[in-house]
Design a protein around this motif. Structure first.
Motif, mmCIF file in Angstrom:
data_model
loop_
_atom_site.group_PDB
_atom_site.id
_atom_site.type_symbol
_atom_site.label_atom_id
_atom_site.label_comp_id
_atom_site.label_asym_id
_atom_site.label_seq_id
_atom_site.Cartn_x
_atom_site.Cartn_y
_atom_site.Cartn_z
ATOM 1 N N SER A 142 0.841 -1.198 0.036
ATOM 2 C CA SER A 142 -0.077 -0.147 0.014
ATOM 3 C C SER A 142 0.882 1.218 0.001
ATOM 4 O O SER A 142 0.425 2.226 -0.653
ATOM 5 C CB SER A 142 -0.976 -0.027 1.059
ATOM 6 N N GLN A 180 -3.603 -8.918 6.811
ATOM 7 C CA GLN A 180 -4.737 -7.958 6.864
ATOM 8 C C GLN A 180 -4.572 -7.326 8.189
ATOM 9 O O GLN A 180 -5.446 -7.276 9.115
ATOM 10 C CB GLN A 180 -5.970 -8.570 6.780
ATOM 11 N N VAL A 231 -0.981 4.747 -1.557
ATOM 12 C CA VAL A 231 -2.253 4.702 -0.934
ATOM 13 C C VAL A 231 -2.260 4.320 0.349
ATOM 14 O O VAL A 231 -1.244 3.711 1.166
ATOM 15 C CB VAL A 231 -3.190 4.046 -1.641
ATOM 16 N N ASP A 232 -3.393 4.618 1.275
ATOM 17 C CA ASP A 232 -3.345 4.102 2.573
ATOM 18 C C ASP A 232 -4.595 3.136 2.905
ATOM 19 O O ASP A 232 -5.077 3.012 3.963
ATOM 20 C CB ASP A 232 -3.510 5.265 3.692
ATOM 21 N N VAL A 233 -4.984 2.364 1.698
ATOM 22 C CA VAL A 233 -5.920 1.316 1.918
ATOM 23 C C VAL A 233 -5.382 0.256 1.437
ATOM 24 O O VAL A 233 -4.481 -0.076 0.534
ATOM 25 C CB VAL A 233 -7.263 1.594 1.027
ATOM 26 N N PRO A 234 -5.832 -1.236 1.804
ATOM 27 C CA PRO A 234 -5.278 -2.495 1.379
ATOM 28 C C PRO A 234 -5.342 -2.401 -0.301
ATOM 29 O O PRO A 234 -6.230 -2.085 -0.898
ATOM 30 C CB PRO A 234 -6.117 -3.572 2.084
ATOM 31 N N VAL A 235 -4.329 -3.230 -0.715
ATOM 32 C CA VAL A 235 -4.180 -3.479 -2.168
ATOM 33 C C VAL A 235 -3.883 -4.987 -2.312
ATOM 34 O O VAL A 235 -3.323 -5.488 -1.491
ATOM 35 C CB VAL A 235 -3.120 -2.721 -2.961
ATOM 36 N N ARG A 265 -4.656 -1.815 11.688
ATOM 37 C CA ARG A 265 -4.190 -0.345 11.658
ATOM 38 C C ARG A 265 -3.032 0.069 10.430
ATOM 39 O O ARG A 265 -2.493 0.867 10.617
ATOM 40 C CB ARG A 265 -3.344 -0.074 12.896
ATOM 41 N N LEU A 266 -3.516 -0.593 9.185
ATOM 42 C CA LEU A 266 -2.741 -0.158 8.184
ATOM 43 C C LEU A 266 -2.758 1.309 7.706
ATOM 44 O O LEU A 266 -1.681 1.758 7.683
ATOM 45 C CB LEU A 266 -3.290 -0.885 6.789
ATOM 46 N N LYS A 267 -3.833 1.827 7.804
ATOM 47 C CA LYS A 267 -3.893 3.323 7.425
ATOM 48 C C LYS A 267 -3.225 4.057 8.462
ATOM 49 O O LYS A 267 -2.331 4.900 8.039
ATOM 50 C CB LYS A 267 -5.299 3.917 7.603
ATOM 51 N N GLU A 268 -3.101 3.854 9.642
ATOM 52 C CA GLU A 268 -2.425 4.646 10.919
ATOM 53 C C GLU A 268 -0.876 4.443 10.733
ATOM 54 O O GLU A 268 -0.133 5.428 10.765
ATOM 55 C CB GLU A 268 -2.682 4.287 12.296
#
Length: 311
Positions: free
Chosen positions: A194, A219, A199-203, A222-225
């Motif tokens: 990501s 998965q 981006v800041d969402v899962p790909v 807290r990927l975005k953070e």
């Protein structure tokens, strides 16, 4: 400490933070001790946790110390050095067939019946991991490093450093944030994918088994953070192959540092950052080694066996 890059014969200068000095042998004690103390204070007496190993061992330890019942779900392939440790603390252990993600999904289903104290979800866990930043600052004579290189699965150490160094900066104790570099195994690198995509969402990614089982989280919740923290620091993500991780393990061992393979992913990342001139020898770079090699004795013995056969 300096290590020799076999590819270039150049020295890789770095300071190593040995998180295996914690009571259970990994950095997870920082978050588990704070999280379990807060939950116990709120009257929680039984908890559910899912883990690849180190998190479960830490939660089992502090649950035992606080008189809480702990049920830990781990992948059936988890290292015996970690599952035996959980059982020794008195935790109820359930081995889940399949991947680390299957274990997380099984825990979510069971959370209807027991308090889910996931170290990946609980905010109090991050209030424990932030002490890593404070301790690095203290270890350096109350100075901030230029770079921190961190093995990254769900990213709790990245977020902990972001919180801790951020607090120090707002308090006027440091004048800038260190750059944070999160390292993932190429076989399971969702945060890197990501970040690289901007981006800041899962790909979509392809996931395969990896020797760095402690960071094999497909998965991260807290990927975005985590991506925001890395970008805010001016750092980046790095994905390294299993072959590179194995080489890093042996390089650390030859330098007298016995880390589990997950931690050894930092060595090829350090090498790459030097080769691209992203970091320089005149900068202060801290490499976080998150867990002891004693936690992965089976993996290590298999690696040694492979080496004997190949020789």
């Amino acid at each position: 400490m300096s290590a020799i890059d076999p590819a270039t014969s150049a020295e890789l200068e770095a300071l190593f933070k040995l998180e295996w000095m914690m009571p259970t042998g990994s950095f997870k004690d920082r978050g588990a001790s704070v999280m379990l103390s807060a939950l116990r204070q709120q009257g929680i007496d039984a908890i559910l946790e899912d883990s690849s190993g180190n998190g479960g061992a830490a939660v089992a330890c502090y649950a035992a110390a606080g008189g809480l019942h702990a049920k830990i779900l781990v992948p059936a392939s988890a290292q015996p050095g970690k599952t035996v440790q959980m059982r020794a603390y008195g935790a109820e252990l359930e081995l889940v067939p399949g991947s680390r993600q299957h274990t997380a999904e099984a825990a979510m289903l069971q959370a209807e019946h027991i308090f889910y104290a996931s170290h990946n979800w609980q905010a109090f866990f991050l209030q424990g991991t932030k002490t890593l930043a404070y301790e690095i600052w203290e270890d350096l004579g109350f100075q901030v490093p230029d770079n921190v290189i961190i093995p990254m699965g769900a990213g709790s150490n990245v977020l902990g450093c972001d919180i801790g160094f951020g607090e120090l900066q707002r308090a006027g104790e440091i004048d800038h944030m260190p750059r944070l570099f999160g390292v993932q195994p190429a076989n399971c690198a969702p945060i890197h994918a990501s970040f690289a995509a901007g981006v800041d969402v899962p790909v979509p990614i392809e996931v395969a088994p990896t020797i760095a089982e402690g960071t094999a989280i497909s998965q991260p919740v807290r990927l975005k953070e985590v991506i925001a923290a890395i970008r805010r620091s001016g750092g980046s993500t790095i994905a390294v192959s299993d072959d590179e991780i194995v080489d890093g393990f042996w390089q650390l061992a030859k330098a007298g540092l016995y880390a589990e393979p997950t931690s050894a992913s930092t060595i090829p990342a350090l090498r790459r950052l030097y080769q691209t001139n992203t970091i320089r020898p005149d900068q202060v770079t801290v490499v976080v080694l998150t867990g002891s090699g004693l936690k992965a004795t089976q993996q290590t013995s298999e690696l040694m066996g492979m080496r004997v056969r190949h020789n």
